[in-house]
Structures are given as C-alpha cells and as structure tokens.
Design a protein around this motif. Structure first.
Motif, PDB file in Angstrom:
ATOM      1  N   ILE A  47       0.849  -1.196   0.000  1.00 27.58           N
ATOM      2  CA  ILE A  47       0.000   0.000   0.000  1.00 27.58           C
ATOM      3  C   ILE A  47       0.878   1.236   0.000  1.00 27.58           C
ATOM      4  N   ARG A  48       0.501   2.215  -0.821  1.00 29.92           N
ATOM      5  CA  ARG A  48       1.244   3.471  -0.881  1.00 29.92           C
ATOM      6  C   ARG A  48       0.829   4.350   0.300  1.00 29.92           C
ATOM      7  N   VAL A  49       1.473   4.128   1.419  1.00 30.35           N
ATOM      8  CA  VAL A  49       1.088   4.783   2.663  1.00 30.35           C
ATOM      9  C   VAL A  49       1.208   6.297   2.554  1.00 30.35           C
ATOM     10  N   SER A  50       2.297   6.786   2.002  1.00 29.56           N
ATOM     11  CA  SER A  50       2.506   8.233   1.901  1.00 29.56           C
ATOM     12  C   SER A  50       1.435   8.885   1.031  1.00 29.56           C
ATOM     13  N   HIS A  51       1.100   8.245  -0.094  1.00 28.11           N
ATOM     14  CA  HIS A  51       0.085   8.798  -0.976  1.00 28.11           C
ATOM     15  C   HIS A  51      -1.271   8.885  -0.272  1.00 28.11           C
ATOM     16  N   LEU A  52      -1.611   7.843   0.465  1.00 25.32           N
ATOM     17  CA  LEU A  52      -2.902   7.826   1.158  1.00 25.32           C
ATOM     18  C   LEU A  52      -2.962   8.868   2.267  1.00 25.32           C
ATOM     19  N   ARG A  53      -1.891   9.011   3.033  1.00 23.12           N
ATOM     20  CA  ARG A  53      -1.877  10.008   4.106  1.00 23.12           C
ATOM     21  C   ARG A  53      -1.981  11.415   3.529  1.00 23.12           C
ATOM     22  N   TRP A  54      -1.249  11.656   2.457  1.00 23.13           N
ATOM     23  CA  TRP A  54      -1.296  12.970   1.815  1.00 23.13           C
ATOM     24  C   TRP A  54      -2.686  13.222   1.244  1.00 23.13           C
ATOM     25  N   GLY A  55      -3.245  12.221   0.582  1.00 22.41           N
ATOM     26  CA  GLY A  55      -4.577  12.361   0.015  1.00 22.41           C
ATOM     27  C   GLY A  55      -5.631  12.609   1.085  1.00 22.41           C
ATOM     28  N   ALA A  56      -5.475  11.973   2.259  1.00 20.11           N
ATOM     29  CA  ALA A  56      -6.422  12.185   3.351  1.00 20.11           C
ATOM     30  C   ALA A  56      -6.390  13.629   3.835  1.00 20.11           C
ATOM     31  N   LEU A  57      -5.212  14.213   3.899  1.00 14.99           N
ATOM     32  CA  LEU A  57      -5.092  15.609   4.328  1.00 14.99           C
ATOM     33  C   LEU A  57      -5.643  16.563   3.270  1.00 14.99           C
ATOM     34  N   VAL A  58      -5.475  16.220   2.005  1.00 15.99           N
ATOM     35  CA  VAL A  58      -6.068  17.033   0.937  1.00 15.99           C
ATOM     36  C   VAL A  58      -7.590  16.974   1.003  1.00 15.99           C
ATOM     37  N   ALA A  59      -8.121  15.763   1.212  1.00 16.18           N
ATOM     38  CA  ALA A  59      -9.572  15.613   1.355  1.00 16.18           C
ATOM     39  C   ALA A  59     -10.078  16.414   2.547  1.00 16.18           C
ATOM     40  N   SER A  60      -9.320  16.400   3.632  1.00 15.94           N
ATOM     41  CA  SER A  60      -9.698  17.173   4.811  1.00 15.94           C
ATOM     42  C   SER A  60      -9.746  18.665   4.499  1.00 15.94           C
ATOM     43  N   GLY A  61      -8.751  19.159   3.762  1.00 10.07           N
ATOM     44  CA  GLY A  61      -8.735  20.561   3.395  1.00 10.07           C
ATOM     45  C   GLY A  61      -9.898  20.939   2.496  1.00 10.07           C
ATOM     46  N   LEU A  62     -10.219  20.063   1.530  1.00 14.10           N
ATOM     47  CA  LEU A  62     -11.321  20.330   0.608  1.00 14.10           C
ATOM     48  C   LEU A  62     -12.659  20.362   1.341  1.00 14.10           C
ATOM     49  N   ILE A  63     -12.897  19.396   2.213  1.00 13.09           N
ATOM     50  CA  ILE A  63     -14.161  19.348   2.943  1.00 13.09           C
ATOM     51  C   ILE A  63     -14.258  20.524   3.915  1.00 13.09           C
ATOM     52  N   SER A  64     -13.139  20.903   4.520  1.00  9.09           N
ATOM     53  CA  SER A  64     -13.132  22.077   5.396  1.00  9.09           C
ATOM     54  C   SER A  64     -13.495  23.336   4.619  1.00  9.09           C
ATOM     55  N   ALA A  65     -12.991  23.442   3.403  1.00  9.47           N
ATOM     56  CA  ALA A  65     -13.328  24.590   2.567  1.00  9.47           C
ATOM     57  C   ALA A  65     -14.815  24.594   2.223  1.00  9.47           C
ATOM     58  N   PHE A  66     -15.381  23.410   1.995  1.00 14.16           N
ATOM     59  CA  PHE A  66     -16.819  23.322   1.747  1.00 14.16           C
ATOM     60  C   PHE A  66     -17.598  23.814   2.964  1.00 14.16           C
ATOM     61  N   ALA A  67     -17.109  23.469   4.160  1.00 13.05           N
ATOM     62  CA  ALA A  67     -17.729  24.004   5.380  1.00 13.05           C
ATOM     63  C   ALA A  67     -17.645  25.528   5.402  1.00 13.05           C
ATOM     64  N   GLY A  68     -16.533  26.068   4.884  1.00 16.29           N
ATOM     65  CA  GLY A  68     -16.388  27.518   4.809  1.00 16.29           C
ATOM     66  C   GLY A  68     -17.395  28.157   3.868  1.00 16.29           C
ATOM     67  N   VAL A  69     -17.685  27.478   2.764  1.00 19.38           N
ATOM     68  CA  VAL A  69     -18.701  27.980   1.831  1.00 19.38           C
ATOM     69  C   VAL A  69     -20.062  28.015   2.525  1.00 19.38           C
ATOM     70  N   LEU A  70     -20.404  26.947   3.240  1.00 22.53           N
ATOM     71  CA  LEU A  70     -21.669  26.923   3.973  1.00 22.53           C
ATOM     72  C   LEU A  70     -21.690  27.989   5.067  1.00 22.53           C
ATOM     73  N   TYR A  71     -20.549  28.216   5.693  1.00 21.26           N
ATOM     74  CA  TYR A  71     -20.455  29.219   6.753  1.00 21.26           C
ATOM     75  C   TYR A  71     -20.745  30.613   6.205  1.00 21.26           C
ATOM     76  N   ALA A  72     -20.160  30.910   5.050  1.00 20.62           N
ATOM     77  CA  ALA A  72     -20.410  32.207   4.417  1.00 20.62           C
ATOM     78  C   ALA A  72     -21.872  32.325   4.000  1.00 20.62           C
ATOM     79  N   GLY A  73     -22.443  31.238   3.498  1.00 23.92           N
ATOM     80  CA  GLY A  73     -23.842  31.259   3.105  1.00 23.92           C
ATOM     81  C   GLY A  73     -24.789  31.370   4.283  1.00 23.92           C
TER      82      GLY A  73
END
Length: 334
Positions: free
Chosen positions: A219-245
């Motif tokens: 398993i590409r552990v580094s790729h998965l960990r990095w991807g998980a943090l990117v997903a976290s950032g993207l979903i957090s940004a979506f929360a920011g869009v809802l917050y502004a709305g």
C-alpha cells in the motif's frame, strides 16, 4: 469471534454477546433518545417543539461538515488541527472575491474550494515529505492560516455575500429544515460509501491500524496520508462555503471556535455504530447528540460556560472510550 469459537458458544452466550454488541453500537443513540425525553419532561413547552428541532438540525450543518473533514486523516492515523482555520480562510476568500472584487458566486466558491485543496497539499508536504508529526504540523499551519485571514481581511468582517448562496444554504427549506442540513447528510453518505465499499477506504483503515504492515503489503502509505489531508482541506473549505452562506458574511475569528466541538463529535462518533472506527454516521449522530444536550441545558437556564464544559468533557470521555474500543479490536485481531 471466530467460527470455531462461535460454534462452541452456547445459544445463551451467543445471545448475550449479540445484545452486548448491539448495546455498544447503539448506546449513543439510546442516550440521545433518553436525553430528549428528560429535557422534554423538564421543558415540554419549549423543547418538544417543531421550531426547536428545526433549529437543532438546521443550525449544525457546518459542524457536521467540519467533523466529517476530520475523518479521513484520523482514519489514516493523523490529526488535522487546521480544519477550522481552513474553513475560516475559505469563507473569507469567498467573501473578499465576491464582495470586494465582484467575482460571481460560483467562481468565488471554486476559488474557496481551491484554497482548501492548497492547504491540504501544504499539510501533506509537511507531514509526509518532511516527516513532521501531524499534530505539530497542522497546529502550526492553523496558526499561520489564522494570521493570513487577519491579514487579507484587515481584521474586519466582510458582509454582503451573494443572496444566491444564502438562498441555497439557509433560505430554501425541505420539510422546514434548511438545505445545508441535507448537504451535510449527503456528504456523510458519500464518505460512508467510500469507507465501506471502495478500496481506498479499506486501505486508509489499514494504514491507520499499522503503517509498517500496510507498507509491506504494497500500500502506498505516503500517498494515502497525503490524500487524506487534501480531502480534509477540501471538505473544510466546503464548510467555509456553507459558513459564508449561513452568515451572509465572513468573520475572521469566529470559525476557530468549531475546532473543539468537531473533534469531540469525531471521537464520540467512533464509540457508536462502528465502535473503534471513525465513521461518518456515528459522527453525525454525535454532533446532534451534543447539540441536543447543550440546547436542553440552555433551555433550563444554565449559564453559557457549560457549553465549554460539555464539549471538553465529551471529548475526554470520547477519546477514552474510542481508544478502549480500538485496543479491544486489536486484541481480537491478534
């Protein structure tokens, strides 16, 4: 329980084991129901009202989404303490572009989501490439991001976000509940599907349980960990869009207060539905359990500082229970 052990266990023992497992899985839902009954008895005129439950379900979509943002890195064995700061930055980016620079609301939303991806990539670089502990790396990036928000906003609230966003977040309703509630539920179902039925979800869990073993398994552990943090950032940004709305504006500091409740809900959610695992359904239930408790206490006239005590105590208890469940599962695997 193995097949041999299960076969050797008498029916009465299997029944008790099944009941114990069911109680563990759904204890939080049972406590939530009991909490509703207690507050309903104490405050029947205010608690058991449509407006109260509409407020409970409709006002916590942002916290739900932010909690869901934590699940991917937590499952992979990492922490992301920057989710609240990322949400605030995305919200401020959207407001500045839309209000101050006249961008369309859709272009502003795309830019806000791109900011979240950029934060996730930066966190991944710190954690994976530089091998900095995720707790330290994301705590530092959270503080850095908070400084950026104050800089680009001049420490001012930016008001006047497009009515179109506000309409599709809080004005339009389904069954009396704002649409943002359904966005959070839909996101939770998507994450549930990824975790349960897609290979990437199983690999994330495998990485979180043992990185060395996962690496030896190819398993590409580094790729998965990095991807998980990117997903976290993207979903957090979506929360920011809802917050502004939700607010119709962007505030440079208030979003940071969501961090503790989000972690409390994520760890409390790991004690139910799928004990020992960070799971979206349990996390959503935990959010609304916590909010129900706080709402009930407020209706009883309890002072506002109890909210901090409630979230802090819930986080400590949830972490203890979650770790106990994880250790038990690890022993069963052995």
């Amino acid at each position: 329980m193995t097949e041999a052990t299960e076969a050797a266990t008498p029916p009465a023992g299997r029944s008790r084991a099944w009941m114990g497992d069911a109680l563990e899985r759904y204890a939080l839902l049972l406590v939530w129901a009991i909490t509703c009954v207690v507050f309903g008895i104490l405050r029947p005129d205010t608690f058991w009202t449509t407006s109260n439950f509409t407020t409970i379900f409709g006002s916590q979509a942002i916290l739900v989404v932010l909690t869901l943002a934590l699940l991917a890195p937590l499952t992979a064995g990492d922490y992301d303490l920057s989710v609240a700061a990322t949400m605030t930055l995305a919200s401020m980016t959207l407001a500045i572009l839309n209000v101050n620079h006249g961008w369309s609301i859709w272009a502003s939303i795309v830019a806000a989501l791109a900011v979240g991806v950029a934060v996730g990539l930066a966190n991944g670089a710190l954690v994976v490439l530089l091998d900095i502990d995720s707790l330290i790396a994301t705590l530092g990036s959270s503080t850095f991001i908070a400084g950026i928000v104050l800089w680009i906003s001049d420490s001012q609230t930016i008001s006047g976000v497009s009515e179109g966003l506000i309409d599709w977040v809080v004005v339009k309703r389904l069954f009396g509940i704002p649409l943002e509630f359904y966005y959070g539920i839909a996101l939770g179902l998507v994450i549930f599907y990824v975790f349960e039925f897609m290979p990437v979800g199983r690999r994330l869990l495998f990485v979180g349980r043992g990185r060395s073993v996962a690496r030896l398994s190819g398993i590409r552990v580094s790729h998965l960990r990095w991807g998980a943090l990117v997903a976290s950032g993207l979903i957090s940004a979506f929360a920011g869009v809802l917050y502004a709305g939700t607010l119709g504006s962007a505030d440079p500091t208030s979003g940071l207060s969501f961090l503790l409740p989000a972690f409390a809900a994520a760890f409390l959610g790991a004690t139910t539905i799928q004990p020992g695992r960070f799971n979206p359904i349990g996390s959503i239930a935990a959010v609304y359990f916590l909010v129900t408790g706080i709402t009930g206490l407020q209706l009883l006239g309890v002072q506002t500082f109890v909210q901090q005590l409630f979230y802090g105590g819930a986080l400590i208890l949830a972490v203890a229970l979650s770790q106990a469940a994880r250790r038990r599962d690890a022993r069963q695997v052995e």
